[in-house]
Design an enzyme around this catalytic site. Structure first.
Site, PDB file in Angstrom:
ATOM      1  N   ASP A 372       0.852  -1.191   0.000  1.00  0.00           N
ATOM      2  CA  ASP A 372       0.000   0.000   0.000  1.00  0.00           C
ATOM      3  C   ASP A 372       0.888   1.241   0.000  1.00  0.00           C
ATOM      4  O   ASP A 372       0.817   2.082   0.884  1.00  0.00           O
ATOM      5  CB  ASP A 372      -0.916  -0.025   1.233  1.00  0.00           C
ATOM      6  CG  ASP A 372      -1.914   1.131   1.244  1.00  0.00           C
ATOM      7  OD1 ASP A 372      -2.066   1.789   0.195  1.00  0.00           O
ATOM      8  OD2 ASP A 372      -2.515   1.392   2.290  1.00  0.00           O
ATOM      9  N   PHE A 373       1.751   1.331  -1.036  1.00  0.00           N
ATOM     10  CA  PHE A 373       2.661   2.467  -1.150  1.00  0.00           C
ATOM     11  C   PHE A 373       1.883   3.667  -1.686  1.00  0.00           C
ATOM     12  O   PHE A 373       1.272   3.593  -2.751  1.00  0.00           O
ATOM     13  CB  PHE A 373       3.817   2.143  -2.089  1.00  0.00           C
ATOM     14  CG  PHE A 373       4.861   1.228  -1.505  1.00  0.00           C
ATOM     15  CD1 PHE A 373       4.624   0.537  -0.322  1.00  0.00           C
ATOM     16  CD2 PHE A 373       6.080   1.048  -2.136  1.00  0.00           C
ATOM     17  CE1 PHE A 373       5.581  -0.311   0.222  1.00  0.00           C
ATOM     18  CE2 PHE A 373       7.050   0.216  -1.609  1.00  0.00           C
ATOM     19  CZ  PHE A 373       6.805  -0.465  -0.418  1.00  0.00           C
ATOM     20  N   GLU A 374       1.924   4.763  -0.960  1.00  0.00           N
ATOM     21  CA  GLU A 374       1.203   5.971  -1.340  1.00  0.00           C
ATOM     22  C   GLU A 374       2.173   7.155  -1.365  1.00  0.00           C
ATOM     23  O   GLU A 374       3.375   7.000  -1.166  1.00  0.00           O
ATOM     24  CB  GLU A 374       0.045   6.215  -0.362  1.00  0.00           C
ATOM     25  CG  GLU A 374      -0.964   5.074  -0.299  1.00  0.00           C
ATOM     26  CD  GLU A 374      -2.105   5.330   0.674  1.00  0.00           C
ATOM     27  OE1 GLU A 374      -2.289   6.500   1.080  1.00  0.00           O
ATOM     28  OE2 GLU A 374      -2.813   4.362   1.026  1.00  0.00           O
ATOM     29  N   GLY A 375       1.624   8.341  -1.610  1.00  0.00           N
ATOM     30  CA  GLY A 375       2.419   9.562  -1.563  1.00  0.00           C
ATOM     31  C   GLY A 375       3.576   9.550  -2.533  1.00  0.00           C
ATOM     32  O   GLY A 375       3.403   9.406  -3.746  1.00  0.00           O
ATOM     33  N   GLN A 463      -7.474   1.764  -4.965  1.00  0.00           N
ATOM     34  CA  GLN A 463      -8.301   2.610  -4.105  1.00  0.00           C
ATOM     35  C   GLN A 463      -9.127   3.559  -4.973  1.00  0.00           C
ATOM     36  O   GLN A 463      -8.628   4.591  -5.409  1.00  0.00           O
ATOM     37  CB  GLN A 463      -7.423   3.406  -3.145  1.00  0.00           C
ATOM     38  CG  GLN A 463      -6.544   2.571  -2.238  1.00  0.00           C
ATOM     39  CD  GLN A 463      -5.646   3.424  -1.370  1.00  0.00           C
ATOM     40  OE1 GLN A 463      -6.037   4.518  -0.913  1.00  0.00           O
ATOM     41  NE2 GLN A 463      -4.434   2.960  -1.124  1.00  0.00           N
TER      42      GLN A 463
END
Length: 587
Positions: A372-375, A463
């Site tokens: 869940d890598f974000e940003g 998402q």
């Protein structure tokens, strides 16, 4: 004053006379056609000349590009020029076959001329011209765009039908094809079961993203400026069963996936593992986070009693995990989240990631891993433009780390990913910083990871929330808040799409059993919540092709795996509405 073209003194008067303006409607006097614009219109003021000009307004996730593809001659020099006004306005050409070019101005309060030159490659017959602004900087204007050089010539007839189509290497998920060259063809189109899936320029292609143990039919056509030939004779191929144990993760035909706030309460209250209802088939522990952004050293800390008074002991937590697994459920560690930025910039960070994640999995006896890598965890370096062959270290090292973990734990290892739409479907329009630079380098940055791991990937649940408008395969923007957004975003994953609009560089479709739809559990959980009726519409359209509304999907997928939500805790807070919607639909 005319621009001097290097080597122009050597051109004969006949050659000069042959030069022409290849740009069509560069003054926008005939509306936008044949320009393709993400956010453009024509205006009557201000104009540089004539009665119309282009006005385009960038948004936070869109640079308002307008582009057209024109015919050119190989090994020829061209001058691209145009008049612009506004802040951060770009003019450029891509697909030149040599070095793509662009020029820009930081500020043009009045009309300013931009110009650049390029030489086409030995086999280049088409080039794409474009102009765009910069994200969120306000409207820009363009007028009198021209591409001066040798005329591209005119082909009056489409090429003949390709012959000799045959299959080559056939795997559980791909089929290799080749055929005989066609005189006068500048490209080809490959069809799988009647649907166009690839546009190669050569006489071979590999069609991937297929299902094991499935029969497929293939045809090919030849293309040039005048059009497309009729389709070739059909060849068939049947993919074999997987030999690597893929699919042995034993998920139910339709699965409900949820994130459990294992390390924090987040306003929704702490939910003990033993209290998660049996409806939840995959439980993602949120979150494992790095000791620093670039260390690769992942730690999982359970919620402290001071924040979660009802938190269970480690022994009870582990016992509850074993009980879930005995009931056929999967429990994973999810890495990243909103606050857990992970950048594997070095091989040392890669190795630390593998070691530390393995330790967490072993300590709690988990079934696998969710990414869940974000940003700013994933972005693409300048010049990294091919999702099939990435070169950026954070991408390459992540792929390597995940393959190592999969090999270590074997075929039963569950691997899932939860990217945001900006990192996946946004790649239909933009990929990295682009061939000409200037784009957000995070655009589409998950695509190379998904593609490299597609044969090891258990589930992809993008998402579909906290998202800006995203262009679908209908070339229309879709926004959160209804079934339409989920249908369009999921259709892209199951159909495949050309990356950055390049028909020769197609992200292949995923299998429907690899795809779940990510939605927020309630209005408290995130932007983009939809009511149960909209969830039902989404599932009806994608699995039955009914109740679709205005969006036309490119298929029907009854094997769609299911739904993912943020989160189990927020769904409990809202009275288990999301869980009940899933249960009532899939039984």
């Amino acid at each position: 004053m005319a621009l001097a073209v290097p080597g122009s003194a050597a051109l004969s008067s006949a050659a000069r006379a042959a030069d022409a303006d290849a740009a069509v409607n560069g003054g926008f006097e005939s509306g936008l056609s044949p320009w393709t614009c993400t956010a453009g219109t024509t205006v009557t003021s201000p104009v540089h000349s004539g009665s119309s000009a282009l006005q385009a307004t960038p948004q936070g996730s869109d640079n308002a590009q307008c582009a057209q593809t024109v015919s050119v001659r190989p090994n020829s020099q061209y001058t691209l020029a145009g008049w612009v006004r506004g802040s951060y306005v770009y003019l450029g050409a891509s697909g030149t076959g040599t070095t793509d070019v662009s020029t820009w101005t930081q500020s043009a309060p009045d009309w300013q001329k931009l110009a650049t030159t390029f030489t086409t490659g030995a086999s280049t017959t088409k080039v794409t011209l474009y102009t765009h602004g910069w994200y969120g900087t306000g409207a820009y204007y363009a007028d009198d765009i021209s591409l001066v050089g040798p005329g591209g010539g005119t082909t009056t007839q489409p090429p003949t039908v390709p012959t000799g189509l045959k299959t080559g290497t056939v795997t559980a998920t791909s089929v290799g094809l080749s055929w005989t060259p066609v005189t006068g063809a500048t490209g080809y189109a490959v069809y799988r079961d009647g649907v166009k899936v690839a546009s190669p320029t050569g006489t071979s292609a590999t069609v991937s993203g297929l299902n094991p143990s499935t029969a497929y039919s293939f045809q090919v056509t030849a293309t040039n400026d005048a059009g497309e030939s009729a389709r070739s004779a059909t060849v068939t191929a049947t993919t074999p069963a997987r030999s690597d144990g893929g699919g042995s993760t034993q998920l139910p035909a339709h699965a409900l996936v949820g994130y459990l706030h294992a390390g924090f309460a987040n306003g929704s209250g702490y939910t003990r593992m033993a209290d998660v209802p049996d409806s939840w088939d995959v439980i993602d522990l949120a979150f494992g986070e790095p000791t620093s952004v670039t260390s690769g050293d992942i730690r999982f800390n359970r919620c402290p009693v001071s924040e979660c008074p009802n938190v269970e002991s480690d022994a009870d937590f582990k016992a509850a995990i074993k009980a879930k697994q005995a009931a056929g459920k999967k429990v994973l560690i999810s890495i990243g989240g909103q606050n857990g930025q992970v950048q594997l910039t070095t091989t040392a960070a890669r190795d630390a990631f593998v070691s530390s994640v393995s330790k967490i999995i072993d300590q709690y006896g988990l079934d696998g891993l969710d990414i869940d890598f974000e940003g700013h965890s994933l972005s693409l370096n300048t010049g990294d433009t091919d999702f099939k062959n990435p070169t950026t270290p954070v991408i390459v090292n992540l792929i390597s780390a995940l393959k190592t973990l999969k090999a270590k734990y074997g075929s039963t290892f569950v691997l899932t990913m939860a990217p945001e739409t900006f990192f996946v479907q946004n790649g239909y329009q933009f990929y990295g910083s682009g061939k000409w630079g200037g784009q957000d380098p995070r655009c589409g940055a998950y695509l190379p990871v998904i593609h490299a791991l597609r044969d090891d990937l258990t589930l992809l649940h993008v998402q579909d929330y906290n998202s800006g408008p995203i262009m679908g395969l209908d070339n229309q923007y879709h926004s959160m808040g209804g079934a339409d957004f989920h249908i369009a975003m999921t259709d892209m994953l199951l159909t495949g799409f050309p990356v950055a609009g390049d028909a020769g560089n197609v992200f292949p479709p995923l299998r429907p059993d690899q795809v779940a739809i990510g939605m927020p559990a309630s209005v408290n959980a995130g932007n983009g919540y939809v009511a149960p009726a909209e969830v039902t519409k989404t599932l009806d359209c994608l699995t039955k092709k009914t109740n679709c509304g205005s969006y036309a999907t490119h298929g029907t997928w009854p094997a769609l795996r299911g739904l993912m939500t943020w989160s189990v805790n927020w769904d409990r807070f809202a009275g288990w509405e999301f869980q009940r919607t899933f249960d009532s639909y899939f039984g």
